[in-house]
Write a protein that holds these residues in place. Structure first.
Motif, PDB file in Angstrom:
ATOM      1  N   ALA A   1       1.195  -1.380  -0.242  1.00 40.87           N
ATOM      2  CA  ALA A   1       0.068   0.172   0.169  1.00 40.87           C
ATOM      3  C   ALA A   1       0.212   1.239   0.472  1.00 40.87           C
ATOM      4  O   ALA A   1       0.481   2.058  -0.404  1.00 40.87           O
ATOM      5  N   THR A   2       2.334   1.152   0.068  1.00 40.08           N
ATOM      6  CA  THR A   2       3.339   2.530   0.467  1.00 40.08           C
ATOM      7  C   THR A   2       3.137   3.372  -1.414  1.00 40.08           C
ATOM      8  O   THR A   2       4.006   3.979  -1.443  1.00 40.08           O
ATOM      9  N   ASN A   3       2.677   2.360  -2.466  1.00 39.58           N
ATOM     10  CA  ASN A   3       2.782   2.290  -3.825  1.00 39.58           C
ATOM     11  C   ASN A   3       2.096   2.556  -3.796  1.00 39.58           C
ATOM     12  O   ASN A   3       1.003   1.925  -5.109  1.00 39.58           O
ATOM     13  N   THR A   4       1.005   4.131  -3.952  1.00 34.97           N
ATOM     14  CA  THR A   4       0.086   4.412  -4.385  1.00 34.97           C
ATOM     15  C   THR A   4       0.082   5.459  -5.032  1.00 34.97           C
ATOM     16  O   THR A   4      -0.862   6.284  -6.225  1.00 34.97           O
ATOM     17  N   ASP A   5       1.592   5.695  -6.450  1.00 31.14           N
ATOM     18  CA  ASP A   5       1.715   6.844  -7.612  1.00 31.14           C
ATOM     19  C   ASP A   5       1.139   6.815  -8.667  1.00 31.14           C
ATOM     20  O   ASP A   5       1.250   4.859  -8.821  1.00 31.14           O
ATOM     21  N   VAL A   6      -0.167   6.821  -9.212  1.00 31.67           N
ATOM     22  CA  VAL A   6      -1.310   6.055  -9.820  1.00 31.67           C
ATOM     23  C   VAL A   6      -0.654   7.552 -11.407  1.00 31.67           C
ATOM     24  O   VAL A   6      -0.613   8.166 -11.080  1.00 31.67           O
ATOM     25  N   PRO A   7      -0.092   6.152 -12.693  1.00 34.52           N
ATOM     26  CA  PRO A   7       0.305   6.781 -13.409  1.00 34.52           C
ATOM     27  C   PRO A   7      -0.786   7.499 -14.051  1.00 34.52           C
ATOM     28  O   PRO A   7      -1.680   7.808 -13.960  1.00 34.52           O
ATOM     29  N   ASP A   8      -0.279   8.559 -15.065  1.00 35.44           N
ATOM     30  CA  ASP A   8      -1.005  10.100 -15.577  1.00 35.44           C
ATOM     31  C   ASP A   8      -0.139  10.270 -17.013  1.00 35.44           C
ATOM     32  O   ASP A   8       0.317  10.918 -17.010  1.00 35.44           O
ATOM     33  N   THR A   9      -0.362   9.084 -18.048  1.00 36.36           N
ATOM     34  CA  THR A   9       0.192   9.443 -18.859  1.00 36.36           C
ATOM     35  C   THR A   9      -0.148  10.738 -20.499  1.00 36.36           C
ATOM     36  O   THR A   9      -0.083  11.061 -20.939  1.00 36.36           O
ATOM     37  N   GLY A  10      -1.933  10.689 -19.742  1.00 34.51           N
ATOM     38  CA  GLY A  10      -2.380  11.221 -20.715  1.00 34.51           C
ATOM     39  C   GLY A  10      -3.210  10.184 -21.734  1.00 34.51           C
ATOM     40  O   GLY A  10      -4.717  11.005 -22.701  1.00 34.51           O
ATOM     41  N   ASN A  11      -3.053   9.028 -21.128  1.00 37.99           N
ATOM     42  CA  ASN A  11      -3.889   8.078 -22.757  1.00 37.99           C
ATOM     43  C   ASN A  11      -4.547   6.941 -21.269  1.00 37.99           C
ATOM     44  O   ASN A  11      -3.306   6.602 -20.966  1.00 37.99           O
ATOM     45  N   LEU A  12      -5.119   5.815 -21.927  1.00 39.91           N
ATOM     46  CA  LEU A  12      -5.996   4.571 -21.122  1.00 39.91           C
ATOM     47  C   LEU A  12      -5.094   3.779 -21.513  1.00 39.91           C
ATOM     48  O   LEU A  12      -4.052   2.851 -20.201  1.00 39.91           O
TER      49      LEU A  12
ATOM     50  N   GLN B   1      -5.542 -11.334  -2.244  1.00 37.30           N
ATOM     51  CA  GLN B   1      -6.125 -10.727  -4.087  1.00 37.30           C
ATOM     52  C   GLN B   1      -6.521  -8.881  -4.415  1.00 37.30           C
ATOM     53  O   GLN B   1      -6.181  -8.535  -5.149  1.00 37.30           O
ATOM     54  N   GLU B   2      -6.643  -8.663  -3.173  1.00 33.38           N
ATOM     55  CA  GLU B   2      -7.470  -7.364  -3.095  1.00 33.38           C
ATOM     56  C   GLU B   2      -6.827  -6.168  -3.036  1.00 33.38           C
ATOM     57  O   GLU B   2      -5.758  -5.532  -3.615  1.00 33.38           O
ATOM     58  N   ARG B   3      -5.450  -7.108  -1.737  1.00 33.69           N
ATOM     59  CA  ARG B   3      -4.467  -5.672  -1.498  1.00 33.69           C
ATOM     60  C   ARG B   3      -2.816  -6.284  -2.450  1.00 33.69           C
ATOM     61  O   ARG B   3      -1.711  -5.463  -2.069  1.00 33.69           O
ATOM     62  N   THR B   4      -2.918  -7.057  -3.535  1.00 37.33           N
ATOM     63  CA  THR B   4      -1.889  -7.433  -3.832  1.00 37.33           C
ATOM     64  C   THR B   4      -1.473  -5.543  -4.979  1.00 37.33           C
ATOM     65  O   THR B   4      -2.357  -5.292  -5.671  1.00 37.33           O
ATOM     66  N   ALA B   5      -0.324  -5.902  -5.251  1.00 36.22           N
ATOM     67  CA  ALA B   5       0.327  -4.685  -5.785  1.00 36.22           C
ATOM     68  C   ALA B   5      -0.483  -4.611  -6.960  1.00 36.22           C
ATOM     69  O   ALA B   5      -0.190  -5.178  -8.111  1.00 36.22           O
ATOM     70  N   ASP B   6      -0.900  -3.048  -6.769  1.00 36.11           N
ATOM     71  CA  ASP B   6      -1.345  -2.582  -8.353  1.00 36.11           C
ATOM     72  C   ASP B   6      -2.853  -2.846  -8.597  1.00 36.11           C
ATOM     73  O   ASP B   6      -3.296  -2.621  -9.749  1.00 36.11           O
ATOM     74  N   ALA B   7      -3.349  -4.534  -7.840  1.00 34.93           N
ATOM     75  CA  ALA B   7      -3.621  -5.127  -8.447  1.00 34.93           C
ATOM     76  C   ALA B   7      -5.360  -4.428  -7.443  1.00 34.93           C
ATOM     77  O   ALA B   7      -6.516  -4.439  -7.831  1.00 34.93           O
ATOM     78  N   GLY B   8      -5.199  -3.792  -6.522  1.00 34.99           N
ATOM     79  CA  GLY B   8      -6.230  -2.780  -5.829  1.00 34.99           C
ATOM     80  C   GLY B   8      -7.042  -1.862  -6.890  1.00 34.99           C
ATOM     81  O   GLY B   8      -6.820  -1.336  -7.835  1.00 34.99           O
ATOM     82  N   SER B   9      -8.778  -1.846  -6.520  1.00 32.03           N
ATOM     83  CA  SER B   9      -9.716  -1.261  -7.651  1.00 32.03           C
ATOM     84  C   SER B   9      -9.490   0.239  -7.588  1.00 32.03           C
ATOM     85  O   SER B   9      -9.759   0.533  -8.844  1.00 32.03           O
ATOM     86  N   ALA B  10      -9.099   0.260  -6.518  1.00 35.92           N
ATOM     87  CA  ALA B  10      -8.830   2.039  -6.335  1.00 35.92           C
ATOM     88  C   ALA B  10      -7.823   2.746  -7.347  1.00 35.92           C
ATOM     89  O   ALA B  10      -8.472   3.478  -8.551  1.00 35.92           O
ATOM     90  N   THR B  11      -6.620   1.753  -7.457  1.00 32.39           N
ATOM     91  CA  THR B  11      -6.073   2.694  -8.535  1.00 32.39           C
ATOM     92  C   THR B  11      -6.052   2.291 -10.075  1.00 32.39           C
ATOM     93  O   THR B  11      -6.440   3.457 -10.723  1.00 32.39           O
ATOM     94  N   TRP B  12      -7.197   1.134 -10.099  1.00 33.32           N
ATOM     95  CA  TRP B  12      -7.552   0.614 -11.672  1.00 33.32           C
ATOM     96  C   TRP B  12      -8.389   1.689 -12.125  1.00 33.32           C
ATOM     97  O   TRP B  12      -8.823   2.670 -13.344  1.00 33.32           O
ATOM     98  N   LEU B  13      -9.403   2.005 -11.148  1.00 38.84           N
ATOM     99  CA  LEU B  13     -10.333   2.567 -11.009  1.00 38.84           C
ATOM    100  C   LEU B  13     -10.160   4.107 -11.243  1.00 38.84           C
ATOM    101  O   LEU B  13     -10.616   5.274 -11.822  1.00 38.84           O
ATOM    102  N   THR B  14      -9.243   4.514 -10.121  1.00 41.87           N
ATOM    103  CA  THR B  14      -8.344   6.378 -11.426  1.00 41.87           C
ATOM    104  C   THR B  14      -8.133   6.307 -12.445  1.00 41.87           C
ATOM    105  O   THR B  14      -8.746   7.565 -12.993  1.00 41.87           O
ATOM    106  N   ILE B  15      -7.567   5.343 -13.054  1.00 39.86           N
ATOM    107  CA  ILE B  15      -7.302   5.579 -14.445  1.00 39.86           C
ATOM    108  C   ILE B  15      -8.609   5.731 -15.251  1.00 39.86           C
ATOM    109  O   ILE B  15      -8.078   6.290 -16.330  1.00 39.86           O
ATOM    110  N   LEU B  16      -9.531   5.153 -15.076  1.00 41.06           N
ATOM    111  CA  LEU B  16     -10.782   4.461 -15.346  1.00 41.06           C
ATOM    112  C   LEU B  16     -11.075   6.397 -15.481  1.00 41.06           C
ATOM    113  O   LEU B  16     -12.320   6.575 -16.795  1.00 41.06           O
ATOM    114  N   ALA B  17     -11.220   6.428 -14.216  1.00 40.17           N
ATOM    115  CA  ALA B  17     -12.028   7.323 -14.416  1.00 40.17           C
ATOM    116  C   ALA B  17     -11.544   8.925 -14.713  1.00 40.17           C
ATOM    117  O   ALA B  17     -12.097  10.314 -15.766  1.00 40.17           O
ATOM    118  N   ARG B  18      -9.937   9.163 -15.118  1.00 38.10           N
ATOM    119  CA  ARG B  18      -9.564   9.816 -16.074  1.00 38.10           C
ATOM    120  C   ARG B  18      -9.956  10.232 -17.343  1.00 38.10           C
ATOM    121  O   ARG B  18     -10.181  11.027 -17.954  1.00 38.10           O
TER     122      ARG B  18
END
Length: 198
Positions: A66-77, A118-135
């Motif tokens: 959970a300490t790695n919470t940086d979400v990429p923002d490249t400008g496209n999905l 499975q929910e806590r797996t690195a970068d598998a948490g839905s919050a991270t993926w939902l962030t890039i989808l929301a963008r």
């Protein structure tokens, strides 16, 4: 005489000790006795919070990733999704990934613990993926119907399957690209499309 720790301070000390044991000795070598000694507490204090070794290992691993919470923002999905998959691939193929695989094996007989891991797996948490989808929705790349937690994590679940069922030491980048281009993006773009009435 050291100050007696309670509550959150003691829990954090136990989790740090458990992750140190996992890193140094692996899941097979992690015992409640060793964790208690490292944390400067007793086994009863651990068992009151985590009734099994698997539960403790999963909690420690979950806090670690959970300490790695940086979400990429490249400008496209597409590039955001590939970046998240590449990070997950790097984690799964590292010594930390070996800990994850051992924890998955240790939790396989407990569906609740397995779901937690499975929910806590690195970068598998839905919050991270939902962030890039929301963008992507905000940019007009996707419809709002794509914002579904189970759908959001499909790509990393497929990647995890490559490690678990195929035994890859590291998944080739071509496979990551295939997951994104042939499965993930078509699935997301199909969400909300007109469907025939039942």
């Amino acid at each position: 005489m050291p100050t007696r720790r309670r509550g959150a301070a003691l829990e954090q000390a136990i989790l740090r000790a458990a992750m140190a044991e996992l890193t140094e000795n692996g899941y097979a070598g992690m015992t409640m006795e060793r964790v208690a000694h490292r944390a400067g507490t007793n086994k009863n204090a651990i068992y009151r919070r985590w009734p099994t070794r698997a539960a403790l290992g999963i909690a420690a691993y979950g806090q670690f990733v959970a300490t790695n919470t940086d979400v990429p923002d490249t400008g496209n999905l597409r590039d955001d999704a590939l970046e998240l998959l590449r990070r997950a691939n790097s984690t799964f193929s590292s010594p930390v990934g070996g800990i994850l695989r051992a924890l998955l094996a240790g939790a396989r007989d407990d569906p609740h613990l397995l779901a937690q891991l499975q929910e806590r797996t690195a970068d598998a948490g839905s919050a991270t993926w939902l962030t890039i989808l929301a963008r992507a929705v905000a940019r007009g790349e996707l419809r709002p119907e794509a914002l579904h937690p189970r759908v959001a994590t499909v790509a990393v679940v497929l990647l995890r399957d490559e490690f678990i069922t195929r035994g890859h030491p590291a998944v080739p980048d071509s496979v990551l690209t295939e997951i994104v281009d042939e499965v993930y993006l078509p699935l997301l773009c199909g969400r909300g499309a007109d469907r025939p009435n039942p």
